[in-house]
Write a protein that holds these residues in place. Structure first.
Motif, PDB file in Angstrom:
ATOM      1  N   THR A 115       0.822  -1.202   0.000  1.00  0.00           N
ATOM      2  CA  THR A 115       0.000   0.000   0.000  1.00  0.00           C
ATOM      3  C   THR A 115       0.857   1.254   0.000  1.00  0.00           C
ATOM      4  N   SER A 116       1.946   1.258   0.758  1.00  0.00           N
ATOM      5  CA  SER A 116       2.845   2.410   0.756  1.00  0.00           C
ATOM      6  C   SER A 116       3.416   2.642  -0.637  1.00  0.00           C
ATOM      7  N   PHE A 117       3.728   1.556  -1.329  1.00  0.00           N
ATOM      8  CA  PHE A 117       4.234   1.690  -2.698  1.00  0.00           C
ATOM      9  C   PHE A 117       3.203   2.367  -3.588  1.00  0.00           C
ATOM     10  N   GLN A 118       1.949   1.932  -3.494  1.00  0.00           N
ATOM     11  CA  GLN A 118       0.914   2.511  -4.342  1.00  0.00           C
ATOM     12  C   GLN A 118       0.694   3.980  -4.029  1.00  0.00           C
ATOM     13  N   LEU A 119       0.944   4.379  -2.795  1.00  0.00           N
ATOM     14  CA  LEU A 119       0.793   5.772  -2.392  1.00  0.00           C
ATOM     15  C   LEU A 119       2.051   6.602  -2.637  1.00  0.00           C
ATOM     16  N   ARG A 120       3.050   5.997  -3.269  1.00  0.00           N
ATOM     17  CA  ARG A 120       4.319   6.649  -3.583  1.00  0.00           C
ATOM     18  C   ARG A 120       5.091   7.037  -2.330  1.00  0.00           C
ATOM     19  N   GLU A 121       4.873   6.333  -1.243  1.00  0.00           N
ATOM     20  CA  GLU A 121       5.644   6.534  -0.022  1.00  0.00           C
ATOM     21  C   GLU A 121       6.860   5.606  -0.080  1.00  0.00           C
ATOM     22  N   ASP A 122       7.800   5.949  -0.956  1.00  0.00           N
ATOM     23  CA  ASP A 122       8.886   5.024  -1.245  1.00  0.00           C
ATOM     24  C   ASP A 122       9.759   4.743  -0.024  1.00  0.00           C
ATOM     25  N   LYS A 123      10.004   5.759   0.786  1.00  0.00           N
ATOM     26  CA  LYS A 123      10.826   5.548   1.976  1.00  0.00           C
ATOM     27  C   LYS A 123      10.175   4.537   2.912  1.00  0.00           C
ATOM     28  N   LYS A 124       8.870   4.692   3.150  1.00  0.00           N
ATOM     29  CA  LYS A 124       8.169   3.760   4.034  1.00  0.00           C
ATOM     30  C   LYS A 124       8.093   2.378   3.404  1.00  0.00           C
ATOM     31  N   ALA A 125       7.809   2.302   2.110  1.00  0.00           N
ATOM     32  CA  ALA A 125       7.734   1.002   1.445  1.00  0.00           C
ATOM     33  C   ALA A 125       9.053   0.255   1.564  1.00  0.00           C
ATOM     34  N   MET A 126      10.170   0.982   1.406  1.00  0.00           N
ATOM     35  CA  MET A 126      11.479   0.353   1.522  1.00  0.00           C
ATOM     36  C   MET A 126      11.729  -0.127   2.960  1.00  0.00           C
ATOM     37  N   GLU A 127      11.315   0.670   3.942  1.00  0.00           N
ATOM     38  CA  GLU A 127      11.454   0.253   5.334  1.00  0.00           C
ATOM     39  C   GLU A 127      10.684  -1.040   5.599  1.00  0.00           C
ATOM     40  N   TYR A 128       9.450  -1.093   5.117  1.00  0.00           N
ATOM     41  CA  TYR A 128       8.648  -2.297   5.321  1.00  0.00           C
ATOM     42  C   TYR A 128       9.277  -3.508   4.625  1.00  0.00           C
ATOM     43  N   ALA A 129       9.783  -3.306   3.402  1.00  0.00           N
ATOM     44  CA  ALA A 129      10.404  -4.418   2.671  1.00  0.00           C
ATOM     45  C   ALA A 129      11.630  -4.938   3.414  1.00  0.00           C
ATOM     46  N   ASN A 130      12.430  -4.043   3.950  1.00  0.00           N
ATOM     47  CA  ASN A 130      13.613  -4.482   4.703  1.00  0.00           C
ATOM     48  C   ASN A 130      13.229  -5.161   6.015  1.00  0.00           C
ATOM     49  N   GLN A 131      12.139  -4.709   6.640  1.00  0.00           N
ATOM     50  CA  GLN A 131      11.654  -5.399   7.831  1.00  0.00           C
ATOM     51  C   GLN A 131      11.182  -6.813   7.489  1.00  0.00           C
ATOM     52  N   ILE A 132      10.570  -6.960   6.314  1.00  0.00           N
ATOM     53  CA  ILE A 132      10.151  -8.303   5.885  1.00  0.00           C
ATOM     54  C   ILE A 132      11.363  -9.211   5.750  1.00  0.00           C
ATOM     55  N   LEU A 133      12.439  -8.704   5.144  1.00  0.00           N
ATOM     56  CA  LEU A 133      13.655  -9.509   5.021  1.00  0.00           C
ATOM     57  C   LEU A 133      14.203  -9.900   6.400  1.00  0.00           C
ATOM     58  N   THR A 134      14.066  -9.001   7.376  1.00  0.00           N
ATOM     59  CA  THR A 134      14.546  -9.296   8.729  1.00  0.00           C
ATOM     60  C   THR A 134      13.720 -10.396   9.395  1.00  0.00           C
ATOM     61  N   HIS A 135      12.407 -10.354   9.200  1.00  0.00           N
ATOM     62  CA  HIS A 135      11.517 -11.274   9.907  1.00  0.00           C
ATOM     63  C   HIS A 135      11.108 -12.490   9.083  1.00  0.00           C
ATOM     64  N   ALA A 136      11.461 -12.509   7.804  1.00  0.00           N
ATOM     65  CA  ALA A 136      10.988 -13.584   6.918  1.00  0.00           C
ATOM     66  C   ALA A 136      11.472 -14.959   7.373  1.00  0.00           C
ATOM     67  N   LYS A 137      10.545 -15.911   7.324  1.00  0.00           N
ATOM     68  CA  LYS A 137      10.868 -17.303   7.638  1.00  0.00           C
ATOM     69  C   LYS A 137      10.863 -18.184   6.393  1.00  0.00           C
ATOM     70  N   THR A 138      10.347 -17.648   5.301  1.00  0.00           N
ATOM     71  CA  THR A 138      10.202 -18.440   4.085  1.00  0.00           C
ATOM     72  C   THR A 138      10.830 -17.733   2.903  1.00  0.00           C
ATOM     73  N   ASP A 139      11.204 -18.505   1.883  1.00  0.00           N
ATOM     74  CA  ASP A 139      11.710 -17.920   0.642  1.00  0.00           C
ATOM     75  C   ASP A 139      10.639 -17.089  -0.053  1.00  0.00           C
ATOM     76  N   GLU A 140       9.374 -17.467   0.130  1.00  0.00           N
ATOM     77  CA  GLU A 140       8.282 -16.699  -0.478  1.00  0.00           C
ATOM     78  C   GLU A 140       8.294 -15.257   0.022  1.00  0.00           C
ATOM     79  N   ASP A 141       8.431 -15.078   1.349  1.00  0.00           N
ATOM     80  CA  ASP A 141       8.456 -13.730   1.900  1.00  0.00           C
ATOM     81  C   ASP A 141       9.713 -12.971   1.474  1.00  0.00           C
ATOM     82  N   LYS A 142      10.854 -13.662   1.417  1.00  0.00           N
ATOM     83  CA  LYS A 142      12.079 -13.010   0.958  1.00  0.00           C
ATOM     84  C   LYS A 142      11.940 -12.570  -0.494  1.00  0.00           C
TER      85      LYS A 142
END
Length: 395
Positions: A115-142
């Motif tokens: 949703t942040s990406f669609q709203l052009r909130e690139d900084k927030k979208a990138m933060e969320y994506a990096n948090q996903i990489l930190t917490h991801a347990k599966t290759d799908e999430d990565k």
């Protein structure tokens, strides 16, 4: 509004560039790019988070789940601000639950990232994506996180980094799922968008057609992702000047989206806009006028009268009227576009220059050389300042 598609320098209409639809990791028809816009979007996002934290105290697990479902429904309807507000509240409430499932945390982060990406909130979208990489347990999430980072980098013009992220996502999903899986098709589609933005239209078409082939075999024929692949292919053909093939692909996309999306969904407006541009390129001016009116109607209803995407529709509608030799109507539409772009983008934006150019062309057609020259000079002054003397639109 967007980068402009120029034909000859003077006396011809400059159309606002066709755009990818939201389901195709959206490029809007009138990008509001620039650091100031991103900064304002991120400031608003931070306010949302603070408000969400204040209102999330004491919510039950069931209430959190209902908020999550409500937010995803808003997202599917293209109502991204509402989706972000509700999902932010849901995630804040999730954080306060005594027992938290980390897999659910990643689900929240995925939705907030999209949703942040669609709203052009690139900084927030990138933060969320990096948090996903930190917490991801599966290759799908990565893989999801790498795909999102690729799309963010693409929008920021960092195409090499974008391709690196997309290739990492592709490697992860091919290993787990194989060549024929729909998620693999999605990554091919993202790579196609990236090549398109670098002007590699044949490569873009190849990747979009790979995505289309996978999705046609793996998905329901009415799945919106299939429409996204047709739409992306159509845009690339349009940039090659193959307007007939562009129109055929846009019509395939619309046939699906008209059945699967809300009648006021922004993707329909984008597709009608791009269909109109292609029809104008084929000298089908009356058809182009009808398509641009449909796009304009949708955008006015969901965005309001002062949004840059609305300006794009007015401008492209004006260009279609020029093709139909209806110069008075063309001038009305371009003046509406100019007023919006001056207010929302500023007086030095290249799209303001494009509209001045178009108004100059109309005055020239009407036998008003002094007015034409006045607008051409305004166009040239802006382009020299914002694009530089070596840019092809200035030469």
């Amino acid at each position: 509004c967007h980068r402009v598609v120029g034909l000859s320098r003077f006396g011809s209409m400059k159309r606002l560039l066709p755009s990818f639809a939201v389901l195709a990791l959206a490029l809007t028809a009138c990008e509001q790019g620039g650091e100031s816009v991103d900064r304002e979007a991120n400031d608003e996002s931070e306010k949302q988070e603070l408000n969400a934290q204040a209102s999330a105290k004491g919510l039950s697990t069931e209430k959190v789940e209902r908020l999550y479902s409500q937010a995803t429904e808003f997202y599917q309807k293209g109502k991204f601000p509402q989706a972000k507000a509700v999902m932010t509240q849901a995630y804040a409430a999730f954080e306060q639950l005594p027992n938290k499932d980390e897999a659910n945390r990643v689900n929240f982060l995925r939705e907030l990232c999209k949703t942040s990406f669609q709203l052009r909130e690139d900084k927030k979208a990138m933060e969320y994506a990096n948090q996903i990489l930190t917490h991801a347990k599966t290759d799908e999430d990565k893989a999801f996180a790498h795909s999102q980072l690729g799309s963010i980098r693409r929008r920021q013009g960092e195409h090499e980094q974008a391709l690196e992220h997309h290739e990492k996502a592709l490697e992860l999903r091919l290993e787990d799922l194989g060549e024929a899986h729909p998620e693999v098709g999605g990554i091919y589609h993202d790579v196609g968008i990236t090549w398109f933005e670098q002007g590699e239209y044949d490569r873009a078409i190849s990747y979009h057609e790979q995505a289309l082939s996978i999705w046609l075999n793996a998905l329901d024929p009415k799945d919106p992702r299939i429409a996204s692949a047709y739409h992306g292919t159509g845009i690339a053909y349009g940039k090659k000047g193959a307007h007939g093939k562009a129109i055929a692909n846009y019509r395939e996309a619309l046939a699906i989206w008209e059945q699967s999306l809300d009648s006021k969904h922004p993707d329909l407006a984008t597709a009608y806009n791009n269909l109109g541009v292609a029809q104008d390129g084929m000298a089908q001016h009356e058809e182009a006028i009808a398509s641009h009116k449909k796009a304009l109607s949708i955008r006015l209803s969901i965005l309001g009268p002062t949004d840059p995407d609305v300006a794009a529709s007015y401008s492209n509608l004006g260009s279609a009227y020029v093709g139909a030799n209806e110069f008075d109507q063309a001038l009305v539409q371009h003046k509406k576009a100019l007023a919006i772009c001056l207010q929302s983008l500023g007086s030095d934006h290249p799209s303001v220059a494009a509209i001045y150019n178009n108004i100059g062309g109309i005055h020239s057609q009407n036998g008003e050389p002094d007015k034409a020259l006045e607008h051409y000079r305004k166009c040239l002054a802006i382009e020299l300042k914002s694009l530089g003397p070596e840019h092809p639109d200035v030469a």
